[in-house]
Structures are given as structure tokens and as C-alpha cells.
Design a protein around this motif. Structure first.
Motif, PDB file in Angstrom:
ATOM      1  N   ILE A   2       0.842  -1.193   0.000  1.00 50.74           N
ATOM      2  CA  ILE A   2       0.000   0.000   0.000  1.00 50.74           C
ATOM      3  C   ILE A   2       0.883   1.251   0.000  1.00 50.74           C
ATOM      4  CG2 ILE A   2      -1.727   1.337   1.268  1.00 50.74           C
ATOM      5  CD1 ILE A   2      -2.885  -1.180   0.158  1.00 50.74           C
ATOM      6  N   ASN A   3       0.560   2.194  -0.851  1.00 54.14           N
ATOM      7  CA  ASN A   3       1.247   3.483  -0.867  1.00 54.14           C
ATOM      8  C   ASN A   3       0.315   4.503  -0.227  1.00 54.14           C
ATOM      9  OD1 ASN A   3       2.379   5.991  -1.462  1.00 54.14           O
ATOM     10  ND2 ASN A   3       3.070   5.381  -3.504  1.00 54.14           N
ATOM     11  N   HIS A   4       0.691   4.970   0.967  1.00 56.03           N
ATOM     12  CA  HIS A   4      -0.111   5.971   1.663  1.00 56.03           C
ATOM     13  C   HIS A   4       0.671   7.268   1.731  1.00 56.03           C
ATOM     14  CE1 HIS A   4      -2.282   7.470   5.529  1.00 56.03           C
ATOM     15  NE2 HIS A   4      -2.822   7.993   4.433  1.00 56.03           N
ATOM     16  N   ASN A   5       0.265   8.216   0.929  1.00 55.82           N
ATOM     17  CA  ASN A   5       0.913   9.531   0.894  1.00 55.82           C
ATOM     18  C   ASN A   5       2.420   9.439   0.660  1.00 55.82           C
ATOM     19  OD1 ASN A   5      -1.507  10.912   1.328  1.00 55.82           O
ATOM     20  ND2 ASN A   5      -1.307  10.739   3.552  1.00 55.82           N
ATOM     21  N   ALA A  14      -0.655  -1.456   7.026  1.00 54.07           N
ATOM     22  CA  ALA A  14      -1.397  -0.246   6.654  1.00 54.07           C
ATOM     23  C   ALA A  14      -2.489   0.021   7.686  1.00 54.07           C
ATOM     24  CB  ALA A  14      -2.008  -0.405   5.271  1.00 54.07           C
ATOM     25  N   LEU A  16      -5.952   2.573   8.595  1.00 55.10           N
ATOM     26  CA  LEU A  16      -6.938   3.563   8.178  1.00 55.10           C
ATOM     27  C   LEU A  16      -7.417   4.314   9.409  1.00 55.10           C
ATOM     28  CD1 LEU A  16      -8.796   4.754   5.929  1.00 55.10           C
ATOM     29  CD2 LEU A  16     -10.494   3.035   6.597  1.00 55.10           C
ATOM     30  N   ASN A  20     -11.238   8.950   9.054  1.00 53.94           N
ATOM     31  CA  ASN A  20     -11.003   9.229   7.636  1.00 53.94           C
ATOM     32  C   ASN A  20     -12.316   9.604   6.961  1.00 53.94           C
ATOM     33  OD1 ASN A  20     -11.008   8.246   4.680  1.00 53.94           O
ATOM     34  ND2 ASN A  20      -8.823   8.291   5.179  1.00 53.94           N
ATOM     35  N   THR A  77       4.359   2.122  -6.655  1.00 53.23           N
ATOM     36  CA  THR A  77       3.404   1.167  -6.072  1.00 53.23           C
ATOM     37  C   THR A  77       3.389  -0.129  -6.868  1.00 53.23           C
ATOM     38  OG1 THR A  77       2.031   3.038  -5.367  1.00 53.23           O
ATOM     39  CG2 THR A  77       1.003   0.865  -5.359  1.00 53.23           C
ATOM     40  N   SER A  97      -8.627  15.151   3.821  1.00 60.31           N
ATOM     41  CA  SER A  97      -8.007  14.899   5.121  1.00 60.31           C
ATOM     42  C   SER A  97      -8.686  15.730   6.212  1.00 60.31           C
ATOM     43  CB  SER A  97      -6.510  15.216   5.059  1.00 60.31           C
ATOM     44  OG  SER A  97      -6.298  16.539   4.602  1.00 60.31           O
ATOM     45  N   TYR A 112      -4.321   6.942  -0.980  1.00 61.32           N
ATOM     46  CA  TYR A 112      -3.901   5.553  -0.880  1.00 61.32           C
ATOM     47  C   TYR A 112      -3.799   5.011  -2.297  1.00 61.32           C
ATOM     48  CZ  TYR A 112      -4.946   5.039   4.151  1.00 61.32           C
ATOM     49  OH  TYR A 112      -4.947   5.142   5.513  1.00 61.32           O
TER      50      TYR A 112
END
Length: 281
Positions: A2-5, A14, A16, A20, A77, A97, A112
Motif C-alpha cells: 500500500i502506498n499511503h501519501n 497499513a 486507516l 477518515n 506502487t 483529510s 492511498y
């Protein structure tokens, strides 16, 4: 992975945020992109659709959200998932956000992204039976918001369950004016003679990437006339062909709606041209 920011981690690591806004209010957007050997197909179209959608939802677009930056993030990713030399289905979800209730406390965004393997590097014409029906338990609103890929897709979710429970491959969604807006997983095109018709955005259909590409292809073909006009449910059984378009499958011919059987000759011809655009674009 997972690519979060911009930070890549394992799915098991990861997290959440329970506050959110994409989770709490559907306050988010997403793009699903097909990637072949690290190349994001029709990336420019996906990028500008995402930016336009963020503006419509009054999200503040970060300065770093350039086409190059987001493309690099998605390719990172794909590489982290071990799919850089394969075919992948990539999804990026942008959420507003911060906290707040209906009124956000801030307008900034986060994202994400993840990638999954896909088996088909080219768009293929499926000749297997593909039956559809109308889904009329809930309707699509004929407005601008419905044209966006927001994270609120509950009509499509309940429609997909309905299709599965009743043995259909897909369903066509009806808008609040009782016209066909789209299919559960893509845009609808109808062929009658030499006319190819697709619902206008004003009817609430998704501003589809492959829809846009096909409309451009058809407009350059002398043998067909393109019509962007409302489609009544009564027109479906009078059509010669029906097909669905989306980023992952390209073109999916419909073979049956109620008692009507359809051919796929036009879909086959268009698919060849679409594959050329995908390779060259």
C-alpha cells in the motif's frame, strides 16, 4: 503493498484512520488504471479527470500533485507489488483529510494506492454469453456529481449483488428521468444500423476514460455516426448491438437482454482501434 501519501508498506501494516472522511462520508475520489509493463494506459486522461473532480468537490489540490509526481507514485506502487514487468490494475483513492462532520475542518487531501495483477495486457473481445438486466431498486441522479468516480458507489454495490443473486453478468442503471445512464461497471454504447449512441453526461453517466477514447475514434470513422443522446429502456431491444466500456476490460459486448440477442461486429472493429490507441498513447 500500500502506498499511503508516498510511504509504501505491507498491507498488514497499513492503517486507516477511523476518522477518515472517505470512510465516514464517502468524501473521496478514485481512479482505476490499467498498467502494462509499468506504463499507465491513458494516464493523462485519468490525471485530468481526477484534478477536475477534486475541484468540483472543492478539495485543495496540493502543489506536488503534478502528473509526474502522481505517475511516479503509482509506478513505485506497481514496482513494490512486483508487477513492474507485468499487467496490473492500479487504484488510487484521494480522500479529504482532517476531521469534521458534514462540514470539513480542512480542505487538504491524502491518498492511498495499490496494485493487483491482471491477466490481459491487451483488450480482448469476449465471445462468452453476457446477459444484462435493468436495475431499478435505486436510481442514478441525473447531475454532475454522478459523473464523478466518488467513493460513494452504493447503487453500484447493491446492483452488483442484485445481478449476482439473479444470474446476470451486469445490470444497466436507470437515472431519475427513467433513462439508461450506464452499466454497473462502465459506460453503455448502443448500435443501431450505422448510428452509435451513448448517454450524455447530463444523464448522470460516468465521465469514462474509454468512453472518451471511443467517442474520439468513432468521430473519425466515415461508416458510423456518433450520437450523444438519452437512451430509453424501450430502445434496448431494438438495437443491433450493446456494449459496455471501462478502463480494465476495454469493450465488453452484451449478448443478451431479456429475449433479445445481440451481435458484436461493431464492438470488434472498435476494439482493434482502441488497442492501437492504448499502445501508442
Amino acid at each position: 503493498m500500500i502506498n499511503h501519501n508516498g510511504t509504501i508498506s505491507a498491507v498488514t501494516e497499513a492503517r486507516l484512520d477511523p476518522f477518515n472522511r472517505g470512510f465516514l462520508y464517502g468524501d473521496g475520489l478514485f481512479e482505476t488504471i490499467k498498467a502494462v509493463n509499468g506504463k499507465l494506459l491513458f494516464w493523462e486522461d485519468h490525471y485530468f479527470r481526477l484534478m477536475a473532480s477534486m475541484r468540483i468537490l472543492r478539495m485543495d489540490i496540493p502543489m506536488e500533485f503534478t502528473p509526474e509526481y502522481l505517475e511516479e507514485q503509482l509506478k513505485s506502487t506497481i514496482e513494490a507489488a512486483g508487477l513492474i514487468n507485468e499487467t496490473a490494475r492500479v487504484r488510487i483513492t484521494v480522500y479529504r483529510s482532517g476531521g469534521g462532520t458534514y462540514l470539513p475542518e480542512e480542505r487538504g487531501v491524502g491518498f492511498y494506492a495499490f496494485a493487483k495483477a491482471h491477466s490481459e495486457p491487451f483488450y480482448l473481445l469476449k465471445d462468452a454469453p453476457y446477459e444484462v438486466e435493468l436495475y431499478k431498486d435505486h436510481y442514478i441522479s441525473a447531475d454532475l456529481i454522478s459523473t464523478l468516480k466518488t467513493t460513494n458507489k452504493i447503487v453500484h454495490v447493491t446492483g452488483s449483488i442484485y445481478a449476482q443473486e439473479n444470474g446476470y453478468d451486469n445490470c444497466l442503471l436507470v437515472n431519475s428521468d427513467k433513462n439508461i445512464a450506464e452499466a454497473l461497471q462502465g459506460n453503455l454504447f448502443l448500435v443501431k444500423g450505422t448510428t452509435i449512441k451513448t448517454p450524455p453526461l447530463a444523464d448522470g453517466c460516468l465521465r469514462g476514460i474509454i468512453r472518451k477514447q471511443l467517442m474520439g475514434i468513432i468521430e473519425l470513422m466515415d461508416e458510423y455516426t456518433l450520437e450523444e443522446a438519452s437512451i430509453s429502456p424501450f430502445e434496448l431491444q431494438k438495437a443491433d448491438e450493446l456494449f459496455i466500456t471501462n478502463t480494465i476490460k476495454g469493450i465488453q459486448p452484451i449478448t443478451k437482454y431479456r429475449k433479445k440477442q445481440y451481435t458484436a461486429n461493431t464492438a470488434a472493429a472498435l476494439l482493434k482501434k482502441l488497442n492501437v490507441k492504448a499502445r501508442l498513447g
